[in-house]
Design an enzyme around this catalytic site. Sequence first.
Site, PDB file in Angstrom:
ATOM      1  N   HIS A  77      -2.244   0.954   7.620  1.00  0.00           N
ATOM      2  CA  HIS A  77      -2.227   1.331   5.865  1.00  0.00           C
ATOM      3  C   HIS A  77      -2.265   2.353   5.411  1.00  0.00           C
ATOM      4  O   HIS A  77      -2.500   2.886   6.105  1.00  0.00           O
ATOM      5  CB  HIS A  77      -3.548   0.666   5.337  1.00  0.00           C
ATOM      6  CG  HIS A  77      -4.387   0.305   4.207  1.00  0.00           C
ATOM      7  ND1 HIS A  77      -3.733  -0.201   3.166  1.00  0.00           N
ATOM      8  CD2 HIS A  77      -5.692   0.761   3.318  1.00  0.00           C
ATOM      9  CE1 HIS A  77      -4.484  -0.251   2.649  1.00  0.00           C
ATOM     10  NE2 HIS A  77      -5.066   0.328   2.239  1.00  0.00           N
TER      11      HIS A  77
ATOM     12  N   ASN B 125      -8.572   4.044  -2.135  1.00  0.00           N
ATOM     13  CA  ASN B 125      -8.406   3.028  -1.890  1.00  0.00           C
ATOM     14  C   ASN B 125      -7.054   2.414  -2.788  1.00  0.00           C
ATOM     15  O   ASN B 125      -7.437   2.737  -4.081  1.00  0.00           O
ATOM     16  CB  ASN B 125      -9.279   1.978  -0.599  1.00  0.00           C
ATOM     17  CG  ASN B 125      -8.402   1.005  -0.367  1.00  0.00           C
ATOM     18  OD1 ASN B 125      -7.176   0.867   0.011  1.00  0.00           O
ATOM     19  ND2 ASN B 125      -9.702   0.171   0.492  1.00  0.00           N
TER      20      ASN B 125
ATOM     21  N   CYS C 270       1.389  -1.332   0.144  1.00  0.00           N
ATOM     22  CA  CYS C 270      -0.115  -0.003   0.381  1.00  0.00           C
ATOM     23  C   CYS C 270       1.253   1.304  -0.170  1.00  0.00           C
ATOM     24  O   CYS C 270       0.834   2.200  -0.603  1.00  0.00           O
ATOM     25  CB  CYS C 270      -1.250  -0.064   1.293  1.00  0.00           C
ATOM     26  SG  CYS C 270      -0.401   0.196   2.732  1.00  0.00           S
TER      27      CYS C 270
END
Length: 324
Positions: free
Chosen positions: A270, A290, A137
């Site tokens: 994240h 995202n 991520c």
Amino acid sequence: MNKIMLCLLVCGVVHAATYDLLKAPNYFEDFLHKFNKNYSSESEKLHRFKIFQHNLEEIINKNQNDSTAQYEINKFSDLSKEEAISKYTGLSLPHQTQNFCEVVILDRPPDRGPLEFDWRQFNKVTSVKNQGVCGACWAFATLGSLESQFAIKYNRLINLSEQQFIDCDRVNAGCDGGLLHTAFESAMEMGGVQMESDYPYETANGQCRINPNRFVVGVRSCRRYIVMFEEKLKDLLRAVGPIPVAIDASDIVNYRRGIMRQCANHGLNHAVLLVGYAVENNIPYWILKNTWGTDWGEDGYFRVQQNINACGIRNELVSSAEIY
């Protein structure tokens, strides 16, 4: 939006969010078919059903307690929260840092800017990507920011290579995790970034195949910002472009749509991209991109309420870079 349309929208959301825990076996069979799930044994299937049932109970509770957001059964619903975080996030502390980024303290009150702002409306945000089972991520959020920087500067959208960072970043750990500011620093150290088409994504760590002749973006400098007021993120967003931010993803796994007003803040795990902000029904919110594909959330995006440190959005220093 008129009152009739608003009612239809709200009613639709409520209806779609209604689940019955007693129907968990039926939902599970539908889930297996929809997401093409296969397990190695009946015992594994039973284990996954128990996790699914637990997640369903949490989804039902969230839908009852958070009136402005909807949660649903999705592709992660047979995974425990710990499994989902370990497989599909990737923010972690590297063993060393380069300390190339200048630290800036934003301690002045926020400016009187517009109530709403969204970089997508200016066509400065690339399409939603899917990191898959790879804890990268940090690379996706960092490069999402650089892609937007490129679009702002050159008025053209390009996709940069996350795989280059996974394979060639000597500070971060590829699919085993990394940090945002160290990714900017590594981009400076590597000398540039290649296109996704030149160095495609493989969802795994690999050997570095960097080709400086194919660089399309370079990072001249980077900054880390200590934000004293969450509202100040608005000014920063408008000034520097979409910003990679660190969050606690524990409560977004089963998100479907709406503004999250309840989001855990227990530990950052994240990285996502802050692209805009707006107000709906007197609730100010952030818009975040995202990297779990367009079949998750609002076509790959999610929204959280402002000024409550939702998901820990203000816990870590935010970073940005200047490209050339």
